[in-house]
Design a protein around this motif. Structure first.
Motif, PDB file in Angstrom:
ATOM      1  N   CYS A  58      -4.230   8.107 -11.017  1.00 21.76           N
ATOM      2  CA  CYS A  58      -2.811   7.877 -10.743  1.00 21.76           C
ATOM      3  C   CYS A  58      -1.994   9.082 -11.179  1.00 21.76           C
ATOM      4  O   CYS A  58      -1.966   9.428 -12.360  1.00 21.76           O
ATOM      5  CB  CYS A  58      -2.322   6.622 -11.459  1.00 21.76           C
ATOM      6  SG  CYS A  58      -3.120   5.116 -10.869  1.00 21.76           S
TER       7      CYS A  58
ATOM      8  N   ARG B 296       4.545  10.084  -8.494  1.00 22.12           N
ATOM      9  CA  ARG B 296       5.317  10.902  -7.551  1.00 22.12           C
ATOM     10  C   ARG B 296       6.699  10.290  -7.431  1.00 22.12           C
ATOM     11  O   ARG B 296       7.060   9.402  -8.203  1.00 22.12           O
ATOM     12  CB  ARG B 296       4.617  10.924  -6.192  1.00 22.12           C
ATOM     13  CG  ARG B 296       3.200  11.426  -6.288  1.00 22.12           C
ATOM     14  CD  ARG B 296       2.488  11.600  -4.993  1.00 22.12           C
ATOM     15  NE  ARG B 296       2.846  10.693  -3.926  1.00 22.12           N
ATOM     16  CZ  ARG B 296       2.537  10.895  -2.654  1.00 22.12           C
ATOM     17  NH1 ARG B 296       1.876  11.968  -2.305  1.00 22.12           N
ATOM     18  NH2 ARG B 296       2.877  10.033  -1.727  1.00 22.12           N
TER      19      ARG B 296
ATOM     20  N   VAL C 247      -6.067  -0.905  -9.448  1.00 21.31           N
ATOM     21  CA  VAL C 247      -6.253   0.446  -8.914  1.00 21.31           C
ATOM     22  C   VAL C 247      -7.515   1.027  -9.538  1.00 21.31           C
ATOM     23  O   VAL C 247      -7.813   0.790 -10.709  1.00 21.31           O
ATOM     24  CB  VAL C 247      -5.030   1.359  -9.171  1.00 21.31           C
ATOM     25  CG1 VAL C 247      -3.825   0.876  -8.393  1.00 21.31           C
ATOM     26  CG2 VAL C 247      -4.693   1.449 -10.642  1.00 21.31           C
TER      27      VAL C 247
ATOM     28  N   PHE D 239       0.833  -1.199   0.000  1.00 20.30           N
ATOM     29  CA  PHE D 239       0.000   0.000   0.000  1.00 20.30           C
ATOM     30  C   PHE D 239       0.875   1.260   0.000  1.00 20.30           C
ATOM     31  O   PHE D 239       0.634   2.205  -0.750  1.00 20.30           O
ATOM     32  CB  PHE D 239      -0.937   0.002   1.211  1.00 20.30           C
ATOM     33  CG  PHE D 239      -1.935   1.118   1.179  1.00 20.30           C
ATOM     34  CD1 PHE D 239      -3.136   0.964   0.509  1.00 20.30           C
ATOM     35  CD2 PHE D 239      -1.666   2.329   1.784  1.00 20.30           C
ATOM     36  CE1 PHE D 239      -4.056   2.006   0.446  1.00 20.30           C
ATOM     37  CE2 PHE D 239      -2.573   3.377   1.733  1.00 20.30           C
ATOM     38  CZ  PHE D 239      -3.781   3.217   1.060  1.00 20.30           C
ATOM     39  N   ARG D 240       1.911   1.260   0.841  1.00 20.69           N
ATOM     40  CA  ARG D 240       2.796   2.427   0.946  1.00 20.69           C
ATOM     41  C   ARG D 240       3.495   2.717  -0.377  1.00 20.69           C
ATOM     42  O   ARG D 240       3.547   3.867  -0.829  1.00 20.69           O
ATOM     43  CB  ARG D 240       3.835   2.176   2.057  1.00 20.69           C
ATOM     44  CG  ARG D 240       4.835   3.296   2.242  1.00 20.69           C
ATOM     45  CD  ARG D 240       5.655   3.080   3.510  1.00 20.69           C
ATOM     46  NE  ARG D 240       6.365   1.820   3.556  1.00 20.69           N
ATOM     47  CZ  ARG D 240       7.567   1.615   2.997  1.00 20.69           C
ATOM     48  NH1 ARG D 240       8.180   2.596   2.369  1.00 20.69           N
ATOM     49  NH2 ARG D 240       8.145   0.428   3.103  1.00 20.69           N
TER      50      ARG D 240
ATOM     51  N   GLU E 101       1.050   3.982  -3.088  1.00 20.38           N
ATOM     52  CA  GLU E 101       0.724   5.381  -2.819  1.00 20.38           C
ATOM     53  C   GLU E 101       1.909   6.294  -3.110  1.00 20.38           C
ATOM     54  O   GLU E 101       1.751   7.378  -3.670  1.00 20.38           O
ATOM     55  CB  GLU E 101       0.273   5.547  -1.374  1.00 20.38           C
ATOM     56  CG  GLU E 101      -0.221   6.948  -1.065  1.00 20.38           C
ATOM     57  CD  GLU E 101      -0.766   7.078   0.341  1.00 20.38           C
ATOM     58  OE1 GLU E 101       0.047   7.240   1.278  1.00 20.38           O
ATOM     59  OE2 GLU E 101      -1.999   7.015   0.493  1.00 20.38           O
ATOM     60  N   ASN E 102       3.130   5.866  -2.743  1.00 26.14           N
ATOM     61  CA  ASN E 102       4.322   6.672  -3.013  1.00 26.14           C
ATOM     62  C   ASN E 102       4.532   6.902  -4.504  1.00 26.14           C
ATOM     63  O   ASN E 102       4.902   7.997  -4.920  1.00 26.14           O
ATOM     64  CB  ASN E 102       5.578   6.021  -2.425  1.00 26.14           C
ATOM     65  CG  ASN E 102       5.692   6.211  -0.935  1.00 26.14           C
ATOM     66  OD1 ASN E 102       4.978   7.002  -0.333  1.00 26.14           O
ATOM     67  ND2 ASN E 102       6.589   5.462  -0.323  1.00 26.14           N
TER      68      ASN E 102
ATOM     69  N   GLY F  98       0.514   8.035  -6.169  1.00 31.84           N
ATOM     70  CA  GLY F  98      -0.245   9.104  -5.536  1.00 31.84           C
ATOM     71  C   GLY F  98      -1.327   8.574  -4.613  1.00 31.84           C
ATOM     72  O   GLY F  98      -1.755   7.419  -4.715  1.00 31.84           O
ATOM     73  N   PRO F  99      -1.813   9.428  -3.711  1.00 35.54           N
ATOM     74  CA  PRO F  99      -2.785   8.996  -2.703  1.00 35.54           C
ATOM     75  C   PRO F  99      -4.180   8.727  -3.258  1.00 35.54           C
ATOM     76  O   PRO F  99      -5.008   8.146  -2.569  1.00 35.54           O
ATOM     77  CB  PRO F  99      -2.808  10.170  -1.718  1.00 35.54           C
ATOM     78  CG  PRO F  99      -2.383  11.350  -2.521  1.00 35.54           C
ATOM     79  CD  PRO F  99      -1.415  10.833  -3.536  1.00 35.54           C
ATOM     80  N   MET F 100      -4.435   9.134  -4.500  1.00 30.97           N
ATOM     81  CA  MET F 100      -5.767   8.923  -5.085  1.00 30.97           C
ATOM     82  C   MET F 100      -5.816   7.703  -6.002  1.00 30.97           C
ATOM     83  O   MET F 100      -6.782   7.509  -6.726  1.00 30.97           O
ATOM     84  CB  MET F 100      -6.200  10.168  -5.871  1.00 30.97           C
ATOM     85  CG  MET F 100      -6.207  11.448  -5.042  1.00 30.97           C
ATOM     86  SD  MET F 100      -7.241  11.342  -3.580  1.00 30.97           S
ATOM     87  CE  MET F 100      -8.846  11.410  -4.326  1.00 30.97           C
ATOM     88  N   ALA F 101      -4.783   6.843  -5.983  1.00 26.78           N
ATOM     89  CA  ALA F 101      -4.772   5.644  -6.838  1.00 26.78           C
ATOM     90  C   ALA F 101      -5.794   4.611  -6.381  1.00 26.78           C
ATOM     91  O   ALA F 101      -6.333   3.861  -7.188  1.00 26.78           O
ATOM     92  CB  ALA F 101      -3.374   5.023  -6.859  1.00 26.78           C
ATOM     93  N   PHE F 102      -6.077   4.561  -5.088  1.00 31.22           N
ATOM     94  CA  PHE F 102      -7.046   3.639  -4.493  1.00 31.22           C
ATOM     95  C   PHE F 102      -6.801   2.180  -4.914  1.00 31.22           C
ATOM     96  O   PHE F 102      -7.604   1.583  -5.624  1.00 31.22           O
ATOM     97  CB  PHE F 102      -8.476   4.057  -4.837  1.00 31.22           C
ATOM     98  CG  PHE F 102      -8.846   5.417  -4.322  1.00 31.22           C
ATOM     99  CD1 PHE F 102      -8.512   5.822  -3.044  1.00 31.22           C
ATOM    100  CD2 PHE F 102      -9.525   6.310  -5.139  1.00 31.22           C
ATOM    101  CE1 PHE F 102      -8.846   7.090  -2.577  1.00 31.22           C
ATOM    102  CE2 PHE F 102      -9.862   7.581  -4.680  1.00 31.22           C
ATOM    103  CZ  PHE F 102      -9.524   7.969  -3.405  1.00 31.22           C
TER     104      PHE F 102
END
Length: 199
Positions: free
Chosen positions: A154, A157, A150, A98-99, A102-103, A106-110
């Motif tokens: 996306c 980052r 996902v 998960f980390r 997200e890294n 991005g945090p909106m990839a879900f």
């Protein structure tokens, strides 16, 4: 005759070695290694990684697109890769996945992660080319590889420049495989084969 020197008082010691292994302020984890400690560990131990191949699916769960990252190397070369990173001490595989998703995305990839993710492959990266299909000149690494659906937006980052969405056929092509770093084209083909998408 031997002379025993007194043990130093920790309160008065000028010999404080802790300054060489300070935890980075942004690490948020006491198991995080400094750059010096990481280099030393890489010389002596295999490192544990997770890798994720992000995919998009249709309404019945069939993979329609495969996300591959575009990165620039320190030498200015453009290469393609997948989501990847180390597992921290005390961190579950699910949390590490998960980390890193997200890294990198991005945090909106879900990402849709099951409670107990199971890898489709275990890849061994060696610093010496030719030992396996996978190569990492920094270290010997063992990687657990996962397909991760996902559902969100996306936005790459970290050091990723963009995420390109390929059809499964395009992702398995020789052209895309030739652009992948460290032999990860083989890993993508293994992922697609595990999903029954290679003919």
């Amino acid at each position: 005759m031997t002379v025993r020197t007194p043990d130093p008082d920790p309160e008065d010691s000028d010999d404080d070695l802790s300054r060489f292994s300070e935890v980075p302020a942004d690490a948020g984890n006491p198991g995080w290694l400094s750059e010096i400690e990481l280099a030393e560990a890489r010389r002596r131990l295999p490192m544990l990684y997770v890798e994720a191949l992000p995919v998009r699916t249709d309404g019945v769960g069939q993979v329609t697109e495969v996300g591959i990252l575009l990165r620039s190397t320190p030498l200015g070369e453009m290469t393609r890769t997948i989501v990847s990173g180390r597992v921290r001490f005390g961190e579950t595989i699910r949390d590490a996945l998960f980390r890193h998703v997200e890294n990198d995305l991005g945090p909106m990839a879900f990402p849709l992660l099951p409670p107990q993710p199971a890898p489709f492959a275990v890849a061994e990266y060696f610093p010496i080319p030719g030992v396996s299909a996978f190569h990492d000149d920094r270290q010997h690494a063992v990687s657990l590889a996962f397909v991760v659906p996902v559902t969100g937006t996306c936005e790459p980052r970290q050091d990723a420049l963009e995420v390109t969405w390929f059809s499964p056929e395009e992702a398995a092509s020789d052209e895309v495989s030739a652009e992948m770093e460290g032999g990860r084209g083989t890993l993508i083909r293994q992922a697609l084969a595990s999903l029954g998408l290679l003919r």
